[in-house]
Write an enzyme that holds these catalytic residues in place. Structure first.
Site, short mmCIF file in Angstrom:
data_model
loop_
_atom_site.label_atom_id
_atom_site.label_comp_id
_atom_site.label_asym_id
_atom_site.label_seq_id
_atom_site.Cartn_x
_atom_site.Cartn_y
_atom_site.Cartn_z
N ASP A 72 -0.67 -1.47 14.46
CA ASP A 72 -0.96 -0.74 13.22
C ASP A 72 -1.07 0.72 13.65
O ASP A 72 -2.08 1.12 14.24
CB ASP A 72 -2.27 -1.23 12.59
CG ASP A 72 -2.50 -0.58 11.23
OD1 ASP A 72 -1.79 0.40 10.91
OD2 ASP A 72 -3.38 -1.04 10.48
N ASP A 109 0.85 -1.19 0.00
CA ASP A 109 0.00 0.00 0.00
C ASP A 109 0.89 1.24 0.00
O ASP A 109 1.96 1.25 0.62
CB ASP A 109 -0.87 0.07 1.27
CG ASP A 109 -1.72 -1.17 1.46
OD1 ASP A 109 -2.16 -1.73 0.44
OD2 ASP A 109 -1.92 -1.58 2.62
N GLU A 167 2.81 -2.56 11.03
CA GLU A 167 2.39 -2.65 9.62
C GLU A 167 3.39 -1.94 8.72
O GLU A 167 3.56 -2.29 7.57
CB GLU A 167 1.01 -2.03 9.40
CG GLU A 167 0.58 -2.21 7.96
CD GLU A 167 -0.72 -1.54 7.58
OE1 GLU A 167 -1.13 -0.59 8.25
OE2 GLU A 167 -1.31 -1.98 6.58
N GLU A 168 4.06 -0.95 9.26
CA GLU A 168 4.91 -0.11 8.43
C GLU A 168 6.33 -0.64 8.27
O GLU A 168 7.15 0.00 7.62
CB GLU A 168 4.95 1.32 8.99
CG GLU A 168 3.57 1.97 9.14
CD GLU A 168 2.76 1.97 7.85
OE1 GLU A 168 3.36 2.09 6.76
OE2 GLU A 168 1.52 1.81 7.93
N GLU A 222 -4.08 -6.18 13.42
CA GLU A 222 -5.44 -5.67 13.25
C GLU A 222 -6.44 -6.58 13.97
O GLU A 222 -7.16 -6.14 14.86
CB GLU A 222 -5.80 -5.55 11.75
CG GLU A 222 -5.02 -4.45 11.04
CD GLU A 222 -5.44 -4.25 9.59
OE1 GLU A 222 -5.73 -3.11 9.21
OE2 GLU A 222 -5.45 -5.24 8.82
N LEU A 281 -1.46 3.60 12.23
CA LEU A 281 -2.56 4.42 11.71
C LEU A 281 -3.34 3.59 10.70
O LEU A 281 -2.92 3.43 9.56
CB LEU A 281 -2.02 5.71 11.06
CG LEU A 281 -2.96 6.90 11.16
CD1 LEU A 281 -3.37 7.17 12.61
CD2 LEU A 281 -2.33 8.13 10.57
N ASP A 282 -4.45 3.07 11.16
CA ASP A 282 -5.26 2.19 10.32
C ASP A 282 -6.35 3.00 9.62
O ASP A 282 -6.92 3.91 10.21
CB ASP A 282 -5.90 1.10 11.19
CG ASP A 282 -6.64 0.11 10.35
OD1 ASP A 282 -5.98 -0.63 9.61
OD2 ASP A 282 -7.88 0.08 10.39
N ASP A 296 0.90 7.95 8.17
CA ASP A 296 1.25 6.56 8.52
C ASP A 296 2.67 6.52 9.08
O ASP A 296 2.94 5.90 10.12
CB ASP A 296 1.29 5.66 7.27
CG ASP A 296 -0.06 5.19 6.82
OD1 ASP A 296 -0.95 5.06 7.66
OD2 ASP A 296 -0.21 4.93 5.61
P1 AFP Z 1 -5.85 1.10 4.78
O1 AFP Z 1 -5.15 1.49 6.08
O2 AFP Z 1 -4.91 0.68 3.71
O3 AFP Z 1 -6.84 2.15 4.36
O4 AFP Z 1 -6.67 -0.23 5.10
C1 AFP Z 1 -7.65 -0.15 6.03
C2 AFP Z 1 -8.13 -1.52 6.35
O5 AFP Z 1 -7.07 -2.35 6.73
C3 AFP Z 1 -9.20 -1.48 7.44
O6 AFP Z 1 -9.07 -0.42 8.33
C4 AFP Z 1 -10.47 -1.40 6.67
O7 AFP Z 1 -11.56 -1.95 7.35
C5 AFP Z 1 -10.17 -2.14 5.41
O8 AFP Z 1 -8.76 -2.08 5.23
C6 AFP Z 1 -10.83 -1.52 4.24
O9 AFP Z 1 -10.57 -2.27 3.12
P2 AFP Z 1 -11.39 -1.99 1.77
O10 AFP Z 1 -10.95 -0.63 1.28
O11 AFP Z 1 -10.98 -3.09 0.86
O12 AFP Z 1 -12.84 -2.01 2.11
#
Ligand code: AFP
Length: 335
Positions: free
Chosen positions: A126, A78, A107-108, A285, A128-129, A84
């Site tokens: 994680d 990503d 994660e990073e 997560e 910053l999720d 992040d």
């Molecule tokens: P990001 O941190 O890359 O935005 O991912 C967020 C995540 O891990 C989690 O927080 C969300 O529930 C999920 O991914 C969202 O995934 P989709 O965009 O495929 O729905």
């Protein structure tokens, strides 16, 4: 002369009590912890401190050029956002200075990071999720798991220290940077939620002994890739629609989980054609949220077994994730 009475101070109508500060709560409850309680308390305080700094930076991001991509990628491929990277530095630095943590999985970072080899704890985080939501001012979060290392302090870190099952967590929590900022955590004795009071710079207990309703009417799933969901998942989603449930999906796991925790609901991220093992990461997560869900009366599964029973074989392992209200998750698993 009359002495002031404590009860009248406590119930004063002109100066309402603001409740228990996080520091005091941690200190008052550290006896519940079987090991060196002072060290875990310090570690939780370090995480809280770093989260306050991250909160400050999240709130100012649009003003001080902290939005947007770094131009680099994380382990999952990503695009890394500036926030992040910044959050990863803030948490790593706070935990390094605290000295209680020997190794950090993030994660990073591709590999785990060595911190203080004398430390007794391992952290998976994680920082910053939900980073795709950063630029559009939508809620994001931090998720963390805390483990006791298995090897003796001072000896080299081993795989058994890092790749522990979720059932070995001694604490876990999340921070939600939302319309208000909240820290929610468990040490295996129930779940408590604290709301940040920015003018005082402190978290205060706002959600004591949180319980997830056994039932709910909210289902949270990204249905974009639903053509590639397995038939049972498709059937369960049809059941939700036939039952006139409400669909709610933010795309930030912490925010979706927190809403369902308070209101009752189910969050699903199943296997898809793009991510045959699911998208979400087990170690930083799913495990933390599974521990919190179970402590609050909810259920967390990968579709076959409890999330907490999965023994990871690598740091960035993914898993399908079904988490939320007990009866809803059990119903979904029955399909
Ligand atoms: P990001 O941190 O890359 O935005 O991912 C967020 C995540 O891990 C989690 O927080 C969300 O529930 C999920 O991914 C969202 O995934 P989709 O965009 O495929 O729905």
């Amino acid at each position: 002369m009359n002495k002031a009475q404590l009860p009248s101070i406590e119930s004063s109508r002109i100066a309402h009590s603001i409740g228990t500060a996080l520091d005091r709560f941690i200190k008052n409850n550290q006896d519940q912890f079987a090991f060196a309680s002072g060290e875990l308390s310090q570690l939780l305080r370090d995480i809280a401190l770093a989260s306050k700094v991250v909160n400050r930076e999240v709130n100012k991001a649009g003003l001080i050029d902290l939005m947007g991509a770094m131009g680099t990628q994380n382990t999952a491929g990503d695009d890394q956002q500036k926030l992040d990277v910044l959050a990863n530095i803030r948490f790593t630095r706070a935990l390094a200075k605290g000295g209680e943590v020997c190794a950090l999985v993030s994660e990073e970072a591709e590999s785990y990071v060595d911190l203080n080899n004398e430390g007794k704890y391992v952290i998976a985080i994680d920082p910053l999720d939900g980073s795709s939501n950063i630029d559009v001012n939508v809620s994001i979060g931090t998720i963390f798991s805390v483990y006791r290392r298995k090897s003796s302090a001072g000896t080299p870190i081993q795989e058994i220290d890092i790749l522990q099952a979720g059932s070995d967590q001694v604490a876990a929590g999340y921070v939600l940077y939302g319309s208000s900022t909240m820290l929610v955590y468990t040490t295996g004795h129930g779940v408590n939620g604290f709301t940040y009071e920015p003018t005082l710079g402190e978290y205060f207990l706002s959600h004591p002994n949180m319980r997830m309703p056994d039932d709910g009417k909210i289902f949270s799933v990204n249905e974009g890739p639903s053509n590639s969901f397995s038939q049972p998942v498709k059937d369960y989603l049809q059941f939700c629609k036939d039952s006139h449930y409400t669909a709610r999906y933010i795309g930030s796991l912490v925010a979706d989980f927190h809403r369902n925790m308070l209101k009752g609901g189910i969050y699903i991220y199943p296997a898809t054609a793009k991510d045959p093992a699911g998208k979400l990461r087990l170690m930083y997560e799913c495990n933390a949220l599974a521990f919190i869900a179970e402590q609050a009366g909810g259920v967390a599964s990968d579709g076959v077994q409890r999330i907490l029973e999965i023994k990871p074989d690598r740091l960035h392992q993914r898993t399908p994730f079904y988490v939320g209200s007990k009866n809803m998750v059990e119903k979904a698993l029955s399909f």
